[in-house]
Design a protein around this motif. Structure first.
Motif, PDB file in Angstrom:
ATOM      1  N   VAL A 114       0.878  -1.170   0.000  1.00  0.00           N
ATOM      2  CA  VAL A 114       0.000   0.000   0.000  1.00  0.00           C
ATOM      3  C   VAL A 114       0.913   1.217   0.000  1.00  0.00           C
ATOM      4  N   LYS A 115       0.716   2.111  -0.956  1.00  0.00           N
ATOM      5  CA  LYS A 115       1.546   3.306  -1.047  1.00  0.00           C
ATOM      6  C   LYS A 115       1.058   4.350  -0.040  1.00  0.00           C
ATOM      7  N   ASP A 138      -0.198   7.160  -0.392  1.00  0.00           N
ATOM      8  CA  ASP A 138      -1.479   7.795  -0.727  1.00  0.00           C
ATOM      9  C   ASP A 138      -2.628   6.780  -0.725  1.00  0.00           C
ATOM     10  N   TYR A 139      -2.371   5.618  -0.107  1.00  0.00           N
ATOM     11  CA  TYR A 139      -3.358   4.533   0.074  1.00  0.00           C
ATOM     12  C   TYR A 139      -3.727   3.808  -1.215  1.00  0.00           C
ATOM     13  N   THR A 140      -3.012   4.066  -2.303  1.00  0.00           N
ATOM     14  CA  THR A 140      -3.271   3.284  -3.505  1.00  0.00           C
ATOM     15  C   THR A 140      -2.621   1.914  -3.341  1.00  0.00           C
ATOM     16  N   ARG A 141      -3.223   0.921  -3.968  1.00  0.00           N
ATOM     17  CA  ARG A 141      -2.708  -0.443  -3.855  1.00  0.00           C
ATOM     18  C   ARG A 141      -1.666  -0.682  -4.941  1.00  0.00           C
ATOM     19  N   LYS A 142      -0.656  -1.474  -4.587  1.00  0.00           N
ATOM     20  CA  LYS A 142       0.435  -1.748  -5.512  1.00  0.00           C
ATOM     21  C   LYS A 142       0.670  -3.246  -5.549  1.00  0.00           C
ATOM     22  N   ALA A 143       0.733  -3.807  -6.739  1.00  0.00           N
ATOM     23  CA  ALA A 143       1.104  -5.201  -6.932  1.00  0.00           C
ATOM     24  C   ALA A 143       2.372  -5.197  -7.780  1.00  0.00           C
ATOM     25  N   ARG A 144       3.379  -5.944  -7.353  1.00  0.00           N
ATOM     26  CA  ARG A 144       4.643  -5.972  -8.082  1.00  0.00           C
ATOM     27  C   ARG A 144       4.998  -7.416  -8.401  1.00  0.00           C
ATOM     28  N   TRP A 145       5.242  -7.724  -9.669  1.00  0.00           N
ATOM     29  CA  TRP A 145       5.653  -9.060 -10.091  1.00  0.00           C
ATOM     30  C   TRP A 145       7.152  -9.195  -9.860  1.00  0.00           C
ATOM     31  N   VAL A 146       7.550 -10.211  -9.111  1.00  0.00           N
ATOM     32  CA  VAL A 146       8.968 -10.479  -8.868  1.00  0.00           C
ATOM     33  C   VAL A 146       9.267 -11.911  -9.284  1.00  0.00           C
ATOM     34  N   LEU A 147      10.442 -12.100  -9.849  1.00  0.00           N
ATOM     35  CA  LEU A 147      10.850 -13.423 -10.284  1.00  0.00           C
ATOM     36  C   LEU A 147      11.286 -14.262  -9.099  1.00  0.00           C
TER      37      LEU A 147
END
Length: 152
Positions: free
Chosen positions: A131-132, A134-143
């Motif tokens: 969660v950033k 500014d409360y926006t959601r973040k999804a990050r693809w990691v290998l």
């Protein structure tokens, strides 16, 4: 001289105490101010530092963040979708879609039964959620780098 819990006392060689109860011996030496003696000078700082490293490693392994800024963090894609359903919004779904769109250019998905071109190899990965500020959601693809063979 060692006084045991049952009240009995026994003479135990220092080398045996240092080997069988290193942290307790180091803490005792430090508390009594004898950690600068020849028998303890290098050993006490080494033992206490090693204890601190082990404790820190266990704490980081055990500490799993489940919430950030009061917002529950999902552990999987399915969990993210369940949270969206429970909260009546689609914040996590949009974050996942945005990340998949952004990383999509780096992948070529092959049809069933097709083999990869020479020099290519399959890789796997997973999503990390955040969660950033500014409360926006973040999804990050990691290998999953630990599963990918080193380049030869």
């Amino acid at each position: 001289l060692v006084r045991w819990r049952d009240g009995s006392e026994t003479w135990v060689p220092l080398k045996d105490m240092k080997e069988s109860h290193p942290v307790e011996c180091a803490e005792f030496a430090r508390a009594k101010g004898i950690d600068d003696e020849v028998a303890f000078a290098y050993w006490v700082p080494f033992t206490l530092r090693k204890r601190d490293v082990i404790i820190a490693a266990v704490k980081t392994r055990c500490r799993k963040t489940s919430h950030k800024y009061g917002i529950e963090l999902p552990e999987s894609v399915e969990h993210a979708y369940r949270l969206d359903e429970k909260n009546g919004n689609d914040f996590w779904r949009k974050a996942i879609e945005k990340e998949m769109h952004n990383v999509g250019i780096a992948f070529q998905i092959l049809e069933e039964g097709k083999s990869a071109p020479v020099g290519w190899r399959p890789v796997t990965g997973h999503l990390v959620f955040d969660v950033k500020m500014d409360y926006t959601r973040k999804a990050r693809w990691v290998l999953d780098g630990h599963k990918t063979p080193a380049p030869g």
